[in-house]
Scaffold this motif. Structure first.
Motif, short mmCIF file in Angstrom:
data_model
loop_
_atom_site.label_atom_id
_atom_site.label_comp_id
_atom_site.label_asym_id
_atom_site.label_seq_id
_atom_site.Cartn_x
_atom_site.Cartn_y
_atom_site.Cartn_z
N LEU A 111 0.82 -1.22 0.00
CA LEU A 111 0.00 0.00 0.00
C LEU A 111 0.85 1.26 0.00
O LEU A 111 0.38 2.33 -0.39
N GLY A 112 2.11 1.13 0.42
CA GLY A 112 3.03 2.27 0.36
C GLY A 112 3.72 2.36 -0.99
O GLY A 112 4.54 3.24 -1.22
N GLY A 113 3.43 1.41 -1.88
CA GLY A 113 4.10 1.36 -3.19
C GLY A 113 3.33 2.11 -4.27
O GLY A 113 2.49 2.98 -3.97
N LYS A 114 3.61 1.75 -5.52
CA LYS A 114 3.08 2.52 -6.65
C LYS A 114 2.04 1.75 -7.45
O LYS A 114 1.83 2.02 -8.63
N GLY A 115 1.42 0.76 -6.83
CA GLY A 115 0.41 -0.01 -7.56
C GLY A 115 1.05 -1.02 -8.50
O GLY A 115 2.20 -1.44 -8.30
N PHE A 116 0.33 -1.36 -9.55
CA PHE A 116 0.78 -2.39 -10.49
C PHE A 116 0.67 -1.88 -11.92
O PHE A 116 0.08 -0.82 -12.16
N ASN A 153 -1.66 6.34 -8.94
CA ASN A 153 -0.36 6.12 -9.55
C ASN A 153 -0.39 6.14 -11.07
O ASN A 153 0.60 6.48 -11.70
N LEU A 154 -1.54 5.82 -11.65
CA LEU A 154 -1.68 6.00 -13.11
C LEU A 154 -1.64 7.50 -13.43
O LEU A 154 -0.99 7.93 -14.38
N LYS A 155 -2.32 8.28 -12.58
CA LYS A 155 -2.32 9.74 -12.77
C LYS A 155 -0.90 10.31 -12.61
O LYS A 155 -0.51 11.21 -13.34
N ARG A 156 -0.17 9.76 -11.65
CA ARG A 156 1.20 10.23 -11.43
C ARG A 156 2.05 10.02 -12.69
O ARG A 156 2.73 10.92 -13.15
N VAL A 157 1.96 8.80 -13.27
CA VAL A 157 2.77 8.52 -14.46
C VAL A 157 2.29 9.38 -15.63
O VAL A 157 3.09 9.90 -16.40
N ARG A 196 8.42 4.10 -17.87
CA ARG A 196 7.45 3.74 -16.82
C ARG A 196 6.02 3.70 -17.35
O ARG A 196 5.22 2.88 -16.93
N GLY A 197 5.73 4.59 -18.31
CA GLY A 197 4.41 4.56 -18.95
C GLY A 197 4.20 3.26 -19.71
O GLY A 197 3.13 2.64 -19.64
N ILE A 198 5.24 2.83 -20.44
CA ILE A 198 5.14 1.57 -21.19
C ILE A 198 4.92 0.41 -20.22
O ILE A 198 4.10 -0.47 -20.46
N GLN A 199 5.61 0.45 -19.09
CA GLN A 199 5.43 -0.63 -18.11
C GLN A 199 4.02 -0.65 -17.55
O GLN A 199 3.36 -1.71 -17.49
N LYS A 200 3.51 0.50 -17.17
CA LYS A 200 2.17 0.55 -16.59
C LYS A 200 1.13 0.01 -17.59
O LYS A 200 0.21 -0.70 -17.22
N MET A 201 1.31 0.36 -18.88
CA MET A 201 0.29 0.03 -19.87
C MET A 201 0.50 -1.30 -20.56
O MET A 201 -0.44 -1.87 -21.10
N ALA A 202 1.75 -1.81 -20.56
CA ALA A 202 2.02 -3.02 -21.33
C ALA A 202 2.89 -4.04 -20.59
O ALA A 202 3.35 -5.01 -21.21
N SER A 203 3.13 -3.86 -19.31
CA SER A 203 3.90 -4.81 -18.48
C SER A 203 5.31 -5.07 -19.00
O SER A 203 5.89 -6.11 -18.71
#
Ligand SMILES: [Zn+2]
Ligand SMILES: [Zn+2]
Length: 244
Positions: A157-162, A197-201, A230-237
Motif C-alpha cells: 500500500l506504500g508502493g506505486k500499484g501495479f 499512480n496512473l495519474k502520477r505517471v 514507466r508509462g510503457i510498463q504501466k500500460m504493457a507490463s
C-alpha cells in the motif's frame, strides 16, 4: 516478518517494486528461464522433451537470439526441429492421403491434420509455459502474505500499484483466494492507489512532453526522465532496461 523460503522472492520484489512488483518478478524469472533453456536444460531429458514439443514464441526467440548465445539457441533449435520433422513426416503424408480420398478436400476446408498441429505449435512456448506456472505461484504467495503479514500489506500500500495487466491478474486471483469481505477490502485499498499512480505517471509524461518545448528547456526534469519507460510498463507490463 516471518520468512518462509517460498515467500522471499515475492517479499523482496515488493521491497523496491517500482511501477509493478509482478513485472519485476516476471523479468527476473524470464531471464532465469531463458538462461536455463540455452544452458543446463540440455542435460535434463524430460525438460528437453517438453521444449522439443512446445518450441518457443517469437518474443522468446527474439530474446534468446539477442542474448548472443548462438550455440545454446542452435542446440535447442536443432532438437525442436528434429522432433518437428518426425511429426511433419507423418502429417504431410496424411494431408496427401486426404486429397486422394476426397475429390475436393479444399472446397469445404476439412480439418487439416498439419493445420491442427501447427496451430498448437504456434500457440505453445516452453518459456511462457514455465513462467505462467511460476507466476501463478507468485500470485498465490502474494495473497498468502497479504492475508497473514500486515507489514507486507503496508509495503504494497506504500508502493506505486501495479501495471494494468498484473492488476487484472491480481484481481482474478484475489477473487479466488480471499473471502468476500477481504476481497472488498483489497479492492477498496488497491484501486484508489492504482488510480493515483496512473495519474502520477500520466503527469510525469505530461512534463516529459513539455520539456521538449523550448520555454521549459532549462527547467528541471523532476521525475520525468524515465516517464516513457514507466508509462510503457504501466500500460504493457514491459520492464525496459533503464537508459543512462
Ligand atoms: Zn506488472
Ligand atoms: Zn514465450
Amino acid at each position: 516478518m516471518k520468512e518462509k523460503l517460498y515467500t522471499i522472492p515475492v517479499n523482496e520484489a515488493f521491497d523496491n517494486a517500482g511501477e509493478c512488483g509482478f513485472c519485476a518478478l516476471h523479468k527476473k524469472l524470464e531471464r532465469e528461464i531463458l538462461d536455463y533453456v540455452m544452458g543446463p536444460s540440455y542435460m535434463e531429458e524430460d525438460i528437453r522433451e517438453d521444449m522439443d514439443r512446445m518450441g518457443f514464441c517469437q518474443d522468446h526467440y527474439r530474446q534468446m537470439f539477442a542474448a548472443g548465445n548462438r550455440l545454446g539457441v542452435a542446440l535447442m533449435l536443432k532438437s525442436h526441429m528434429n522432433h518437428t520433422l518426425k511429426e511433419t513426416e507423418r502429417l504431410f503424408q496424411k494431408e496427401i492421403a486426404l486429397t486422394e480420398q476426397k475429390k475436393k478436400p479444399f472446397a469445404k476446408a476439412p480439418d487439416s491434420p498439419f493445420g491442427a498441429f501447427e496451430k498448437g505449435r504456434e500457440e505453445s512456448c516452453y518459456a511462457c509455459f514455465r513462467m505462467q506456472r511460476r507466476m501463478d505461484s507468485y500470485f498465490s504467495t502474494f495473497f498468502h502474505l497479504w492475508k497473514t503479514e500486515p507489514e507486507f500489506r503496508d509495503k504494497v500500500l506504500g508502493g506505486k500499484g501495479f501495471c494494468l495487466s498484473h492488476l487484472k491478474e491480481a484481481m482474478d486471483e484475489g477473487k479466488k483466494r480471499l473471502n468476500y469481505k477481504d476481497y472488498q477490502a483489497f479492492l477498496a485499498a488497491i484501486l484508489p492507489l492504482q488510480q493515483e499512480n496512473l495519474k502520477r505517471v500520466e503527469s510525469d509524461l505530461d512534463w516529459f512532453i513539455q520539456k521538449f518545448d523550448y520555454r521549459f528547456k532549462e527547467e528541471p526534469w523532476k521525475d520525468s526522465k524515465d516517464a516513457v519507460e514507466r508509462g510503457i510498463q504501466k500500460m504493457a507490463s514491459l520492464l525496459l532496461d533503464k537508459k543512462d
